[in-house]
Design a protein around this motif. Structure first.
Motif, mmCIF file in Angstrom:
data_model
loop_
_atom_site.group_PDB
_atom_site.id
_atom_site.type_symbol
_atom_site.label_atom_id
_atom_site.label_comp_id
_atom_site.label_asym_id
_atom_site.label_seq_id
_atom_site.Cartn_x
_atom_site.Cartn_y
_atom_site.Cartn_z
ATOM 1 N N ALA A 119 -24.876 156.415 18.206
ATOM 2 C CA ALA A 119 -23.949 156.367 16.992
ATOM 3 C C ALA A 119 -24.479 157.359 15.855
ATOM 4 O O ALA A 119 -25.782 157.431 15.787
ATOM 5 C CB ALA A 119 -24.000 155.030 16.474
ATOM 6 N N GLU B 296 -21.546 154.027 21.388
ATOM 7 C CA GLU B 296 -22.570 152.649 21.403
ATOM 8 C C GLU B 296 -23.894 152.998 20.383
ATOM 9 O O GLU B 296 -24.068 153.969 19.714
ATOM 10 C CB GLU B 296 -23.213 152.681 22.746
ATOM 11 C CG GLU B 296 -22.280 152.263 23.904
ATOM 12 C CD GLU B 296 -22.900 152.369 25.270
ATOM 13 O OE1 GLU B 296 -24.054 152.685 25.457
ATOM 14 O OE2 GLU B 296 -21.954 151.862 26.029
ATOM 15 N N SER C 106 -20.049 151.491 16.142
ATOM 16 C CA SER C 106 -20.240 151.346 17.553
ATOM 17 C C SER C 106 -19.463 150.181 18.222
ATOM 18 O O SER C 106 -18.943 149.296 17.620
ATOM 19 C CB SER C 106 -21.731 151.042 17.612
ATOM 20 O OG SER C 106 -22.174 149.880 17.380
ATOM 21 N N THR D 108 -13.527 153.838 20.660
ATOM 22 C CA THR D 108 -14.275 152.878 20.580
ATOM 23 C C THR D 108 -13.607 151.477 20.336
ATOM 24 O O THR D 108 -13.709 150.438 20.970
ATOM 25 C CB THR D 108 -15.198 153.022 19.572
ATOM 26 O OG1 THR D 108 -16.161 154.056 19.604
ATOM 27 C CG2 THR D 108 -16.300 151.821 19.332
#
Length: 299
Positions: free
Chosen positions: A287, A283, A178, A214
């Motif tokens: 996740a 996030e 994340s 990410t």
């Protein structure tokens, strides 16, 4: 998760014997993640593959810690070589211990480096220490805690490298995928430091695309190395991501990866951004763990 992607059998060879207990037989023992096995490498005298519940995790040559057998570890080794001038000591955080292969490599390639290994499985740490002992002169500290908990203990700006190679079984735990996780990676890194991650995915590469997105949300420069068949979404496998807030030596990394026994391909910049296909950063709240590899990966 190493799968079947391995390097050649170069370097210092050997034959016969060489097990931790003076035999050529496998060594097994229960650990937190299942049954650990050290299988002898029949082509190298004191080399061993660590498997947990049959999934290959690490390969170690006690006579030659600079030898990296798995392709993904060779690629991470290239990055350890390229992050700073040769032989310059580094501060390195290894999230995920396995058999401490990359910590051993760093200690051999960059003497006087200070390294922190974070491995949640305390029984595995004890198993590896017993059968594949670390060089007592190497400055390697091992903490048996969760990766994020161990990372939280790293002082701000301490690390030149944070290497994430964490698998529970054959999957990366969700909380290590994340933006919040990467926020703590960024905190621990020096301004010129690099984040390196071993990622595993297969068709349609949804996890890999999301992990690139990410990382791109937290770092300005990224590059990714993988086998061509993995890039094309034809096979489950490993990909090595490097991310930083300074220019990466992409040309030299590309040359080295292309020259490996199992050549890989490196993408960066616009091509890598296009590869994500609009994937969103992950996030904590959404996740999920990386996908389970198919059984054929370990055959």
């Amino acid at each position: 998760m190493a799968g079947k992607s391995k390097g050649n059998r170069g370097g210092k060879g050997g034959s016969g014997g060489g097990s931790p207990r003076g035999s050529a037989e496998p060594v097994t023992g229960p650990v937190g993640g299942g049954l650990a096995e050290l299988a002898p490498d029949r082509e190298r005298a004191r080399a061993w593959t660590l498997l947990i519940d049959g999934a290959p995790q690490s390969h170690v040559d006690l006579d030659d810690p600079g030898y990296l057998d798995f392709s993904y570890q060779r690629r991470i080794g290239h990055l350890i070589d390229l992050v700073a001038p040769a032989r310059q000591p580094l501060n390195v955080v290894h999230l995920g211990g396995g058999a401490f292969t990359l910590a051993r490599y760093t200690a051999a390639a960059r003497p006087r480096s200070t390294q922190q290994v974070v491995e949640i499985d305390g029984a595995l740490v004890a198993f590896v220490r017993e059968h594949l002992p670390l060089d007592p002169q190497a400055r390697i500290r091992v903490r048996a805690v969760d990766a994020r908990a161990g990372l939280a203990r790293i002082p701000d700006g301490w690390a030149d490298l944070v290497i994430a190679d964490v698998f529970s079984g054959a999957r990366t735990p969700a909380h290590l995928t994340s933006t919040e996780f990467l926020d703590d990676v960024c905190r621990a890194l020096s301004p010129t430091g690099w984040y390196v991650a071993n990622l595993a995915d297969g068709p349609p590469l949804t996890h890999l695309r999301s992990q690139i997105a990410t990382a791109a949300s937290r770092f300005t420069e990224l590059a990714l190395a993988a086998d061509p068949v993995v890039w094309r979404g034809k096979r489950f496998g490993n990909a090595v991501l490097v991310a930083a807030d300074r220019e990466l030596p992409v040309a030299e990394f590309t040359r080295r990866v292309a020259s490996d026994p199992h050549p890989g391909r490196v993408e960066h910049g616009r091509a890598l951004a296009d590869f994500t296909g609009g994937a969103a950063p992950v996030e904590d709240a959404s996740a999920v763990a990386s996908p389970q590899p198919p059984p054929s990966v370990f055959r």
